[in-house]
Motif scaffolding. Structure first.
Motif, mmCIF file in Angstrom:
data_model
loop_
_atom_site.group_PDB
_atom_site.id
_atom_site.type_symbol
_atom_site.label_atom_id
_atom_site.label_comp_id
_atom_site.label_asym_id
_atom_site.label_seq_id
_atom_site.Cartn_x
_atom_site.Cartn_y
_atom_site.Cartn_z
ATOM 1 N N GLN A 474 96.150 16.157 79.255
ATOM 2 C CA GLN A 474 95.320 14.978 79.481
ATOM 3 C C GLN A 474 96.131 13.923 80.236
ATOM 4 O OE1 GLN A 474 92.352 13.701 76.422
ATOM 5 N NE2 GLN A 474 93.675 11.919 76.279
ATOM 6 N N ALA A 475 95.534 13.354 81.285
ATOM 7 C CA ALA A 475 96.315 12.488 82.159
ATOM 8 C C ALA A 475 95.501 11.290 82.616
ATOM 9 C CB ALA A 475 96.797 13.265 83.386
ATOM 10 N N SER A 476 96.167 10.182 82.784
ATOM 11 C CA SER A 476 95.567 8.996 83.384
ATOM 12 C C SER A 476 95.680 9.086 84.899
ATOM 13 C CB SER A 476 96.271 7.737 82.881
ATOM 14 O OG SER A 476 97.634 7.738 83.313
ATOM 15 N N HIS A 477 95.133 8.091 85.587
ATOM 16 C CA HIS A 477 95.223 8.079 87.043
ATOM 17 C C HIS A 477 96.669 8.002 87.509
ATOM 18 C CE1 HIS A 477 90.882 6.258 87.210
ATOM 19 N NE2 HIS A 477 90.917 7.469 86.708
ATOM 20 N N ASP A 478 97.509 7.342 86.736
ATOM 21 C CA ASP A 478 98.903 7.145 87.153
ATOM 22 C C ASP A 478 99.671 8.456 87.244
ATOM 23 O OD1 ASP A 478 98.519 4.427 87.317
ATOM 24 O OD2 ASP A 478 99.166 4.045 85.250
ATOM 25 N N VAL A 479 99.337 9.439 86.407
ATOM 26 C CA VAL A 479 100.027 10.737 86.468
ATOM 27 C C VAL A 479 99.796 11.395 87.824
ATOM 28 C CG1 VAL A 479 100.145 13.056 85.482
ATOM 29 C CG2 VAL A 479 99.935 11.072 83.975
ATOM 30 N N LEU A 480 98.556 11.353 88.294
ATOM 31 C CA LEU A 480 98.248 11.923 89.608
ATOM 32 C C LEU A 480 98.958 11.149 90.712
ATOM 33 C CD1 LEU A 480 96.613 13.780 91.491
ATOM 34 C CD2 LEU A 480 94.774 12.100 91.395
ATOM 35 N N LEU A 481 98.935 9.823 90.632
ATOM 36 C CA LEU A 481 99.583 9.007 91.667
ATOM 37 C C LEU A 481 101.089 9.253 91.700
ATOM 38 C CD1 LEU A 481 97.628 5.659 91.143
ATOM 39 C CD2 LEU A 481 97.253 7.384 92.915
ATOM 40 N N ASP A 482 101.691 9.423 90.546
ATOM 41 C CA ASP A 482 103.131 9.706 90.503
ATOM 42 C C ASP A 482 103.449 11.043 91.151
ATOM 43 O OD1 ASP A 482 103.598 7.312 89.230
ATOM 44 O OD2 ASP A 482 103.645 8.177 87.206
ATOM 45 N N LYS A 483 102.580 12.035 90.931
ATOM 46 C CA LYS A 483 102.810 13.354 91.529
ATOM 47 C C LYS A 483 102.668 13.285 93.043
ATOM 48 C CE LYS A 483 103.909 17.613 90.804
ATOM 49 N NZ LYS A 483 105.173 17.956 90.140
ATOM 50 N N VAL A 484 101.666 12.549 93.513
ATOM 51 C CA VAL A 484 101.491 12.394 94.954
ATOM 52 C C VAL A 484 102.674 11.637 95.549
ATOM 53 C CG1 VAL A 484 100.057 11.344 96.738
ATOM 54 C CG2 VAL A 484 98.984 12.495 94.806
ATOM 55 N N ARG A 485 103.147 10.617 94.850
ATOM 56 C CA ARG A 485 104.296 9.844 95.321
ATOM 57 C C ARG A 485 105.550 10.723 95.374
ATOM 58 N NH1 ARG A 485 103.773 6.130 92.000
ATOM 59 N NH2 ARG A 485 102.751 4.528 93.259
ATOM 60 N N GLN A 486 105.645 11.681 94.448
ATOM 61 C CA GLN A 486 106.815 12.558 94.373
ATOM 62 C C GLN A 486 106.928 13.471 95.589
ATOM 63 O OE1 GLN A 486 106.840 14.987 90.866
ATOM 64 N NE2 GLN A 486 108.843 15.875 91.278
ATOM 65 N N THR A 487 105.794 13.757 96.258
ATOM 66 C CA THR A 487 105.849 14.620 97.444
ATOM 67 C C THR A 487 106.673 13.982 98.557
ATOM 68 O OG1 THR A 487 103.812 13.666 98.373
ATOM 69 C CG2 THR A 487 103.588 15.580 96.902
ATOM 70 N N GLY A 488 106.722 12.656 98.574
ATOM 71 C CA GLY A 488 107.515 11.969 99.592
ATOM 72 C C GLY A 488 106.870 11.930 100.957
ATOM 73 N N THR A 489 105.659 12.465 101.086
ATOM 74 C CA THR A 489 104.985 12.502 102.390
ATOM 75 C C THR A 489 103.795 11.554 102.460
ATOM 76 O OG1 THR A 489 103.673 14.384 101.613
ATOM 77 C CG2 THR A 489 105.692 14.881 102.842
ATOM 78 N N VAL A 490 103.402 10.969 101.334
ATOM 79 C CA VAL A 490 102.253 10.068 101.301
ATOM 80 C C VAL A 490 102.768 8.631 101.236
ATOM 81 C CG1 VAL A 490 100.118 9.449 100.111
ATOM 82 C CG2 VAL A 490 100.909 11.822 100.092
ATOM 83 N N SER A 491 102.275 7.799 102.135
ATOM 84 C CA SER A 491 102.726 6.409 102.189
ATOM 85 C C SER A 491 102.234 5.635 100.972
ATOM 86 C CB SER A 491 102.228 5.742 103.472
ATOM 87 O OG SER A 491 100.813 5.610 103.443
ATOM 88 N N GLU A 492 102.944 4.521 100.667
ATOM 89 C CA GLU A 492 102.553 3.691 99.531
ATOM 90 C C GLU A 492 101.187 3.050 99.768
ATOM 91 O OE1 GLU A 492 103.208 2.716 95.722
ATOM 92 O OE2 GLU A 492 104.577 3.874 96.998
ATOM 93 N N LYS A 493 100.877 2.775 101.029
ATOM 94 C CA LYS A 493 99.560 2.220 101.365
ATOM 95 C C LYS A 493 98.443 3.179 100.969
ATOM 96 C CE LYS A 493 96.797 0.683 105.310
ATOM 97 N NZ LYS A 493 96.768 0.468 106.790
ATOM 98 N N ASN A 494 98.634 4.449 101.237
ATOM 99 C CA ASN A 494 97.614 5.446 100.899
ATOM 100 C C ASN A 494 97.581 5.729 99.399
ATOM 101 O OD1 ASN A 494 96.451 5.970 103.442
ATOM 102 N ND2 ASN A 494 98.230 7.207 104.024
ATOM 103 N N ILE A 495 98.704 5.599 98.738
ATOM 104 C CA ILE A 495 98.703 5.739 97.283
ATOM 105 C C ILE A 495 97.885 4.605 96.657
ATOM 106 C CG2 ILE A 495 100.159 5.622 95.220
ATOM 107 C CD1 ILE A 495 102.307 7.126 96.762
ATOM 108 N N ASN A 496 98.018 3.388 97.200
ATOM 109 C CA ASN A 496 97.191 2.275 96.734
ATOM 110 C C ASN A 496 95.718 2.512 97.051
ATOM 111 O OD1 ASN A 496 99.390 0.838 95.709
ATOM 112 N ND2 ASN A 496 99.804 -0.152 97.688
ATOM 113 N N PHE A 497 95.458 3.164 98.202
ATOM 114 C CA PHE A 497 94.077 3.525 98.533
ATOM 115 C C PHE A 497 93.487 4.459 97.477
ATOM 116 C CE2 PHE A 497 91.553 7.032 100.329
ATOM 117 C CZ PHE A 497 90.404 6.339 100.704
ATOM 118 N N MET A 498 94.261 5.472 97.076
ATOM 119 C CA MET A 498 93.799 6.399 96.044
ATOM 120 C C MET A 498 93.578 5.675 94.722
ATOM 121 S SD MET A 498 96.199 9.768 96.703
ATOM 122 C CE MET A 498 95.590 10.509 95.197
ATOM 123 N N LYS A 499 94.466 4.766 94.374
ATOM 124 C CA LYS A 499 94.343 4.037 93.116
ATOM 125 C C LYS A 499 93.068 3.210 93.088
ATOM 126 C CE LYS A 499 96.847 0.825 90.112
ATOM 127 N NZ LYS A 499 98.109 0.030 89.933
ATOM 128 N N GLY A 500 92.792 2.503 94.191
ATOM 129 C CA GLY A 500 91.565 1.719 94.253
ATOM 130 C C GLY A 500 90.329 2.582 94.256
#
Length: 866
Positions: A474-500
């Motif tokens: 079971q995971a919150s939105h932050d778990v997914l965002l952390d995994k995407v951030r871990q790839t190192g290929t997704v910009s912080e701007k797009n991570i904020n886009f996913m969060k919103g």
């Protein structure tokens, strides 16, 4: 197995010449008219009806006359009465002759109407690439050498295998093999190769059959490609390219390996038994470019040496009027699988090697497994085709060895006495022409209940199970965002886009994600992770279903598994066969690349197969793979899929056994399908491809809303006459007449589907989908609650979402006997599919087990506006 029809054609030509002399031009007009067959059938039915009336009316009049005489016998003289009795006896005696004739005609008509439909192969075409794709074996070796991952030992091994394989010095290779600038073909190369093969073969076939069939007449489409299953599926690609009709029955078989061509023929044959007067287009191919193995495992290098470019298209028909145009008639088709045995299951296995390079491993047991599978198949085929002399020889040999204990060799029947030609799978040679056969399917709108003198089998849903992962996933939105951030290929701007985006989507913070999302030591999932995820979902759901129903796995005769974006080899359906040791003659199908609506497609396929396979069970498993499809780029349209899709899967057990009606939950009333893939925007609104940086993802464009609206309109237009009360149908008719005939300025009337159904299960496509469906169909908040709460609690579960919604309704105790439920699936292609159920009994939540909502149902619904 096909029998040539040249002799039949000659007889038909002679008959046509004689008939032409009798009726002149009218004969030719009747043959070319598409309504001629219907007129002949109607005339024959009227003739049969008149014969029945002539047989029944005289005895009835005689009975009536005698009855009147008895009532008025006081007015009739005794002499006259005696003469009348003697005459009646004579009539009764003669009526025995009439009765015999009647029974003969009736039984003969019943036999000819209920016997299996003949299936004809109209023609087929094998794609031959252009001379620019003709390549020597050295080009293959140079391609492997330039990748820099194959050792010289491996290159020498490939060269030796190729030279001994029986391949010609020059065969055909994909265009990517000649591109010196790129050593690793991608998704776009795979699509280009598949489209070249499919369109080339189908174009040739349509040219050969141009005087027989038009694309608008094709009612069934089956595409099989083992290792390349993109989204939208290859079947949707054909629908889009040839602008096939919206109600076509399309199937995309993935992961079913080299025997899928014959398997497709068998599927077509069975579907043609319940879909009269139809054509089926079958396209068989394999995609080479994306699956070239560049490692050093010799068991995986063999596939590089053997597989080459090729494909075929086949046209089947069950129309009796097409017999004269056809080349062959299908006599038998038999399927055999030994997937229940672990050794057989893993003898051809797609996996990663020690260096994490994906390839197809061929084990040393493959010859032994093939021999055993062939033995089982020919043992079943022999009694159907061998002459009596061969059967007796085999029988005497068996008695001598088993009964008399004679030391003699087992007798192998001479199958040359049964066949004049053999088309055997080319395990080391390119004989695709002989292996590819056409699959004939009927029109999608033609339901089995409309068949003449054929009573469709009722299909019941015994039970279903929805898998609920453990709390550790079971995971919150932050778990997914952390995994995407871990790839190192997704910009912080797009991570904020996913969060919103997720914050506004209506999805909760307690959805489930695959195990690898919680492993910080690993960034990207591989083939093994995807298999683990799929097996957890499949086996978890099926285990719960078997516990709820108590059905023996050996009783399951049909298996359909659907997973859109993960289609390994062996297929997921083979994994289920292996894990549960299903029987060797189970009809198993693996649907790949068919999007979020594939669950209802699998349901519709199982329904049609149950019409021609009596007294059996059908197991359906619907799931989606998340781990291996995580997008790590910066394209907003591709990042949306990361935000929506979550972990889940469902297993459903159907049956056509009348004895199971008492314990079943629902009866299937209708299943309808509509696709808009013929339109380019609809076809590409959900599209799997690489972005500008080479990252593979699924693009969701802004055209999705328009494509979904049109697909829903087409589907509900076909569904409305089947389910709406007459008052709603009349209101709609008056609206059409007023607007189109009387030219009145009035709004188009939208029928009130709330009068047809008590419950709705709408695909969890997100807030926009829910709002649009609620507004368009005029649904209440209460009716939309199961869909919104499922999306809030579990996210977008792809094809299995409609089953989690039905489980929610059951957990709330809302299902009463006689209630009608409408499941609506939406997916790439673009497709809208619906299933209509009727509840056979009231569902008491207290008696339910393995319902994913039971332990927390009191917490729902939640207020999504806060």
């Amino acid at each position: 197995m096909w029998s040539t029809m040249e002799a039949m054609k000659k007889c038909d030509e002679v008959r046509s010449e004689v008939d032409s002399e009798k009726v002149g031009n009218d004969y030719h007009l009747s043959i070319k008219s598409p309504l001629s067959t219907d007129h002949k059938q109607l005339k024959q039915q009227l003739t049969n009806l008149m014969m029945l009336l002539l047989l029944f009316i005289p005895p009835f009049l005689l009975f009536l006359f005698v009855h009147l005489l008895r009532r008025e016998h006081v007015l009739i003289s005794p002499i006259f009465w005696d003469q009348l009795i003697m005459s009646c006896c004579g009539v009764v005696a003669n009526s025995r002759i009439f009765l015999g004739c009647f029974l003969t005609v009736f039984l003969g008509t019943l036999y000819f109407k209920s016997r299996p439909r003949e299936v004809y192969l109209v023609d087929f075409a094998c794609f031959k690439p252009g001379p620019e794709l003709l390549a020597s074996n050295d080009i293959l070796l140079d391609k492997a050498r330039k990748r820099g991952t194959c050792s010289e030992e491996s290159l020498s091994f490939m060269k030796a295998v190729t030279e001994r394989s029986g391949l010609a010095p020059e065969t055909y290779m994909p265009p990517a093999a000649f591109d010196e600038s790129r050593h690793y073909p991608g998704m776009a190369d795979g699509r280009k190769e598949a489209e070249m093969i499919m369109f080339g073969a189908v174009d040739q076939l349509l040219a050969k059959t141009s005087g027989v069939v038009r694309t608008s007449e094709i009612g069934i489409l089956v595409v099989n490609c083992t290792m390349f299953c993109p989204t939208p599926s290859l079947s949707s690609t054909l629908v889009n390219h040839y602008k096939l009709r919206s109600n076509i029955l399309s199937y995309n078989l993935g992961g079913m390996a080299c025997s899928a061509g014959v398997l497709a023929i068998d599927l077509a044959k069975q579907l043609l038994q319940v879909n009269p007067n139809s054509y089926a287009l079958i396209v068989s191919l394999e995609c080479i470019s994306p699956h070239f193995y560049s490692g050093n495992d010799k068991s995986m290098l063999v596939t590089n040496c053997l597989f080459r470019l090729g494909g075929a298209a086949v046209l089947l028909s069950n129309k009796s009027c097409d017999r004269r145009h056809s080349k062959y008639r299908l006599l038998h088709s038999l399927l055999t699988t030994t997937g229940a045995d672990d050794t057989s299951y893993k003898c051809t296995f797609q996996r990663e090697d020690d260096d994490n390079i994906v390839g197809l491993s061929l084990s040393k047991d493959i010859l032994k497994v093939a021999a055993e599978t062939l033995r089982i198949n020919l043992t079943r085929l022999g009694p159907l085709v061998l002459p009596i002399s061969e059967k007796l020889k085999y029988l005497f040999n068996l008695v001598g060895r088993k009964v008399l204990n004679m030391k003699i060799q087992p007798y192998v029947p001479d199958f040359k006495l049964a066949f004049q030609h053999f088309c055997i799978h080319a395990g080391g040679k390119q004989l695709l022409n002989g292996m590819e056969k056409e699959l004939g399917l009927t029109e999608w709108l033609m339901e089995p209940s409309r068949m003449t003198l054929y009573r469709p089998r009722k299909v019941y849903l015994v039970d279903f199970a929805c898998f609920k992962p453990g709390p550790q996933l079971q995971a919150s939105h932050d778990v997914l965002l952390d995994k995407v951030r871990q790839t190192g290929t997704v910009s912080e701007k797009n991570i904020n886009f996913m969060k919103g985006f997720m914050g506004r989507s209506g999805m909760g913070h307690k959805t489930f994600l695959p195990e690898i999302f919680f492993d910080s030591s690993r960034v990207r999932a591989g083939m093994a992770d995807a298999r683990t995820e799929a097996e957890m979902l499949m086996f978890g759901a099926v285990d719960q279903l078997l516990a709820k129903t108590g059905v023996n796995t050996k009783e399951i005769g049909v298996l359909v598994v659907n997973c859109s974006t993960f289609c390994p080899t062996p297929s997921l359906s083979a994994a289920v066969v292996n894990h549960y040791k299903l029987r060797s003659n189970v009809l198993s199908y693996n649907l790949g690349g068919m999007g979020c609506s594939a669950g209802i497609i699998a349901l519709d396929l199982a329904k049609q197969l149950l019409q021609v396979n009596p007294d059996t069970y059908a197991l359906i498993v619907s799931l989606e793979s998340i781990a291996i499809n995580l997008y790590g780029g910066n394209n907003h349209f591709m990042l949306v899929s990361n935000c929506y899709f979550r972990l889940g899967g469902a297993a459903i057990l159907l049956t056509n056994k009348p004895s199971d009606r008492g314990r079943s939950k629902y009866q299937l009333l209708h299943s309808l399908r509509a696709t808009t893939a013929a339109d380019d925007k609809s076809y590409k609104c959900i599209f799997q491809q690489e972005d500008e940086d080479g990252e593979v993802g699924v693009t969701l464009t802004l055209d999705c809303v328009g494509a979904a609206k049109e697909a829903v309109r087409l589907n509900l237009t076909a569904l409305a006459p089947l389910v709406l009360p007459i008052s709603e149908q009349l209101k709609w008719l008056f609206s059409v007449v007023g607007r189109n005939v009387l030219k009145m300025k009035m709004e188009a009337y939208v029928p009130d589907f709330k009068r047809a159904f008590e419950h709705f299960c709408i695909h969890t496509g997100g807030k926009q989908v829910f709002n649009a469906m609620e507004k368009h169909l005029g649904l209440t908040k209460w009716l939309m609650e199961p869909s919104r709460m499922t999306f809030y609690r579990y996210g977008n579960l792809s094809s299995s979402s409609v089953w989690y919604e039905l489980a929610y309704i059951e957990a709330k105790g809302r299902i009463k006997r006689g209630d009608r439920i409408c499941q609506i699936g939406l997916g790439s292609g673009f497709k809208c599919n619906t299933a209509v159920w009727s509840a056979l009994r009231t569902i008491d939540p207290a008696n339910e087990i393995h319902n994913p909502w039971l332990d927390e149902i009191d917490q729902f619904p939640v207020d999504l506006c806060s």
